[in-house]
Design a protein around this motif. Sequence first.
Motif, short mmCIF file in Angstrom:
data_model
loop_
_atom_site.label_atom_id
_atom_site.label_comp_id
_atom_site.label_asym_id
_atom_site.label_seq_id
_atom_site.Cartn_x
_atom_site.Cartn_y
_atom_site.Cartn_z
N MET A 94 3.58 14.79 -8.20
CA MET A 94 4.30 16.24 -7.82
C MET A 94 5.31 16.17 -9.17
SD MET A 94 5.61 15.64 -4.01
CE MET A 94 6.25 14.13 -4.01
N ARG A 95 5.82 15.17 -10.00
CA ARG A 95 6.61 15.50 -11.31
C ARG A 95 5.73 15.89 -12.35
NH1 ARG A 95 10.89 10.77 -11.15
NH2 ARG A 95 12.22 11.24 -9.54
N GLY A 96 4.54 16.22 -12.14
CA GLY A 96 3.45 16.46 -13.18
C GLY A 96 3.38 15.39 -14.15
N GLY A 97 3.27 14.27 -13.92
CA GLY A 97 3.35 12.97 -14.82
C GLY A 97 1.79 12.84 -15.29
N SER A 98 1.44 11.66 -15.66
CA SER A 98 0.33 11.55 -16.51
C SER A 98 -0.96 11.47 -15.35
CB SER A 98 0.32 10.18 -16.96
OG SER A 98 -0.81 9.83 -17.49
N ALA A 99 -1.94 12.38 -15.60
CA ALA A 99 -3.21 12.15 -14.63
C ALA A 99 -3.71 10.78 -14.51
CB ALA A 99 -4.08 13.26 -14.78
N ASN A 100 -3.67 10.19 -15.90
CA ASN A 100 -4.33 8.77 -16.01
C ASN A 100 -3.64 7.84 -14.94
OD1 ASN A 100 -6.13 7.14 -16.85
ND2 ASN A 100 -4.76 6.37 -18.68
N LEU A 101 -2.26 8.03 -15.12
CA LEU A 101 -1.44 7.00 -14.43
C LEU A 101 -1.65 7.15 -12.87
CD1 LEU A 101 0.77 4.65 -13.90
CD2 LEU A 101 2.55 6.75 -14.20
N VAL A 126 0.80 -1.34 0.04
CA VAL A 126 -0.15 0.01 0.04
C VAL A 126 1.07 1.29 -0.09
CG1 VAL A 126 -1.64 1.11 1.08
CG2 VAL A 126 -2.04 -1.14 1.07
N ALA A 127 1.89 1.23 0.89
CA ALA A 127 2.69 2.31 0.96
C ALA A 127 3.34 2.84 -0.33
CB ALA A 127 3.82 2.16 2.16
N ALA A 128 3.98 1.65 -0.84
CA ALA A 128 4.82 1.65 -2.33
C ALA A 128 3.93 2.39 -3.36
CB ALA A 128 5.23 0.40 -2.62
N VAL A 129 2.60 1.93 -3.36
CA VAL A 129 1.89 2.28 -4.52
C VAL A 129 1.37 3.75 -4.26
CG1 VAL A 129 -0.53 2.00 -5.51
CG2 VAL A 129 1.01 0.25 -5.27
N LEU A 130 1.03 4.09 -3.00
CA LEU A 130 0.81 5.54 -2.61
C LEU A 130 2.01 6.43 -3.08
CD1 LEU A 130 -0.76 7.68 -1.13
CD2 LEU A 130 0.11 6.95 0.92
N GLN A 142 -4.43 8.52 -11.37
CA GLN A 142 -5.59 7.65 -11.14
C GLN A 142 -5.54 6.34 -11.06
OE1 GLN A 142 -8.06 9.59 -10.41
NE2 GLN A 142 -9.81 8.18 -10.18
N LYS A 143 -5.01 5.54 -11.83
CA LYS A 143 -4.92 4.14 -11.92
C LYS A 143 -4.06 3.72 -10.46
CE LYS A 143 -5.14 3.15 -16.86
NZ LYS A 143 -4.52 2.75 -18.10
N LEU A 144 -2.79 4.45 -10.17
CA LEU A 144 -2.15 4.30 -9.03
C LEU A 144 -3.19 4.32 -7.76
CD1 LEU A 144 1.46 5.71 -9.96
CD2 LEU A 144 0.68 3.26 -9.63
N MET A 145 -3.90 5.36 -7.68
CA MET A 145 -4.80 5.64 -6.60
C MET A 145 -5.85 4.50 -6.48
SD MET A 145 -3.30 7.87 -4.72
CE MET A 145 -1.69 7.66 -5.55
#
Length: 61
Positions: A26-33, A14-18, A35-38
């Motif tokens: 924070m890096r301004g990466g893909s919003a889709n990614l 859980v901590a790793a995925v969070l 969302q999938k990670l959350m």
Amino acid sequence: MSSNQLVLLACLAVAAVLLLGLVNMMRGGSANLSQKLMRLRVLLQFVAIIVIMGVVWWRAA
């Protein structure tokens, strides 16, 4: 694998995925990614709760 290790593994997952999701945001990466990670984090939290409750039930028996 002992029950303590199983609970620790579930919590670390859980901590790793969070952290991966937060770093991506924070890096301004893909919003889709993000969302999938959350969503994956929520699923892993559910699994972690089931594991923890199973261990509590097993130790009480």
